[in-house]
Design an enzyme around this catalytic site. Structure first.
Site, PDB file in Angstrom:
ATOM      1  N   LYS A 164       0.862  -1.175   0.000  1.00  0.00           N
ATOM      2  CA  LYS A 164       0.000   0.000   0.000  1.00  0.00           C
ATOM      3  C   LYS A 164       0.900   1.227   0.000  1.00  0.00           C
ATOM      4  CE  LYS A 164      -3.538   2.362   2.714  1.00  0.00           C
ATOM      5  NZ  LYS A 164      -4.491   2.248   3.828  1.00  0.00           N
TER       6      LYS A 164
ATOM      7  N   LYS B 217      -2.121  -1.560  -3.898  1.00  0.00           N
ATOM      8  CA  LYS B 217      -2.993  -0.402  -3.753  1.00  0.00           C
ATOM      9  C   LYS B 217      -2.168   0.870  -3.798  1.00  0.00           C
ATOM     10  CE  LYS B 217      -5.887   1.791  -0.299  1.00  0.00           C
ATOM     11  NZ  LYS B 217      -6.480   1.727   1.002  1.00  0.00           N
TER      12      LYS B 217
HETATM   13  C1  PBG Z   1      -7.509   3.194   5.752  1.00  0.00           C
HETATM   14  C2  PBG Z   1      -7.755   3.115   4.303  1.00  0.00           C
HETATM   15  C3  PBG Z   1      -7.559   4.085   3.306  1.00  0.00           C
HETATM   16  C4  PBG Z   1      -8.071   3.544   2.135  1.00  0.00           C
HETATM   17  C5  PBG Z   1      -8.517   2.264   2.428  1.00  0.00           C
HETATM   18  N1  PBG Z   1      -8.293   2.003   3.763  1.00  0.00           N
HETATM   19  C6  PBG Z   1      -7.067   5.464   3.403  1.00  0.00           C
HETATM   20  C7  PBG Z   1      -5.669   5.746   3.728  1.00  0.00           C
HETATM   21  O1  PBG Z   1      -4.838   4.870   3.913  1.00  0.00           O
HETATM   22  O2  PBG Z   1      -5.384   6.934   3.847  1.00  0.00           O
HETATM   23  C8  PBG Z   1      -8.159   4.245   0.804  1.00  0.00           C
HETATM   24  C9  PBG Z   1      -9.177   3.692  -0.130  1.00  0.00           C
HETATM   25  C10 PBG Z   1      -9.520   4.562  -1.273  1.00  0.00           C
HETATM   26  O3  PBG Z   1      -8.923   5.626  -1.525  1.00  0.00           O
HETATM   27  O4  PBG Z   1     -10.451   4.191  -2.011  1.00  0.00           O
HETATM   28  N2  PBG Z   1      -6.225   3.138   6.182  1.00  0.00           N
END
Ligand code: PBG
Length: 328
Positions: A202, A255
């Site tokens: 991520k 992601k």
């Molecule tokens: C929580 C989380 C996030 C997303 C999914 N889980 C936000 C982040 O990490 O700031 C983003 C999902 C999206 O943008 O569709 N940690």
């Protein structure tokens, strides 16, 4: 004239094109995020995320029933608590009778055939909006994250979801060791067949903006670069994915998706047998939506092409807000 190859023969008509297509996209490949809020009879459009609503549990059940009827693969639940339920140690995140466990129970009971996945992260449950507990520090500066102190919180949160009936938990906090801590807690509760979808790679991304509005989970100060991956360091991806698999993840994830197709491709090659998901994130969804609104891109075709690219790169499953736009 030299002989030349005739490629048009593969493209003469729809049936011929279909016969030569090797990449396929089915509704069952798609995972649909749902944003659950406290209250009843709430179905409130989210301003930053077109076509997506904040849903109270009763409405989430209806939406889950519809999603199951459409043949989509799963729902991914995000809890969006009231501001009063957000505090530094995120106790709301681990409440066995909290918002998300209650939503899980209601959906599992009403739509038993649907796979329920849950996001496991505390950013929506803390007043500071970070994905981990904070070390004491100066207000207004980039706070330090206490990685190891966060692990039991994530583990308890995941266990509360599993005990409520979630078949998959998806830790997105990017804490080191989170999959191991969660696997241990699930097994200790007897939840041996609850699976973990690790948000293995991520990246710290600008494309989470619309989601952070939807979940009110933007960090109050600083940013997430101290724990989410750096887009300039692709070589760390295989280590992150390997660690999640070693710690007991049943599936791994990349992601965002569209801007990280190379990472999907790498992981597919390095882990040919792994189940690989990709998150087509909120900003990636909304940029195409905005382009369609301006008449620049045909929406349905644009989304189809985007999701096809993610599959072609090697993803098995796609988490997306565009499921209904691709399969209307
Ligand atoms: C929580 C989380 C996030 C997303 C999914 N889980 C936000 C982040 O990490 O700031 C983003 C999902 C999206 O943008 O569709 N940690």
């Amino acid at each position: 004239m030299k002989p030349f190859a005739r490629f048009h023969q593969y493209r003469t008509d729809q049936a011929t094109r279909d016969r030569h297509a090797t990449v396929r996209l089915a509704p069952a490949d798609l995972i649909v995020p749902l944003f659950v809020v406290p209250g009843t009879d709430i179905r409130r459009p989210i301003p930053s995320l077109d076509g997506v609503c904040h849903l109270s549990i009763d409405q989430a059940v209806q939406e889950a029933r519809r999603i199951h009827g459409r043949g989509f693969g799963a729902v991914l639940l995000f809890g969006v608590p009231d501001p009063a339920d957000r505090s530094p140690l995120a106790p709301g995140a681990t409440d066995p009778d909290g918002l998300v466990p209650r939503a899980i129970r209601a959906i599992r009971q009403a739509v038993p055939g649907l796979t329920v996945m849950t996001d496991v992260c505390i950013c929506a449950w803390t007043d500071h909006g970070h994905c981990g507990l904070l070390q004491p520090g100066q207000p207004g500066t980039q706070p330090g994250i206490d990685n190891d102190a966060t692990l039991p919180v994530l583990a308890a949160m995941a266990a509360s979801h599993a005990l409520a009936g979630a078949q998959w938990v998806a830790p997105s906090a990017m804490m080191d060791g989170q999959v191991a801590a969660i696997r241990q807690a699930l097994d200790a509760q007897g939840c041996h067949s609850t699976r973990i979808l690790g948000y293995s790679t991520k990246f710290a991304s600008a494309f989470y903006g619309p989601f952070r509005d939807a979940a009110a989970s933007a960090p109050a100060c600083g940013d997430r670069q101290a724990y989410q991956m750096d887009c300039r360091a692709p070589d760390q991806a295989s280590g992150e994915a390997q660690a999640d698999l070693d710690e007991g993840a049943a599936a791994i994830m990349v992601k965002p998706a569209i801007h990280y197709l190379d990472i999907i491709c790498r992981l597919r090659q390095q882990f040919p047998a792994a189940t690989l998901a990709a998150y087509h994130v909120s900003g990636e969804y909304m940029m195409l939506r905005a382009a369609a609104d301006r008449g620049l891109v045909d929406e349905a075709r644009g989304f189809r092409e985007a999701l096809m690219a993610i599959k072609r790169a090697g993803a098995d499953w796609i988490i997306t807000y565009a499921a209904d736009r691709v399969f209307p």
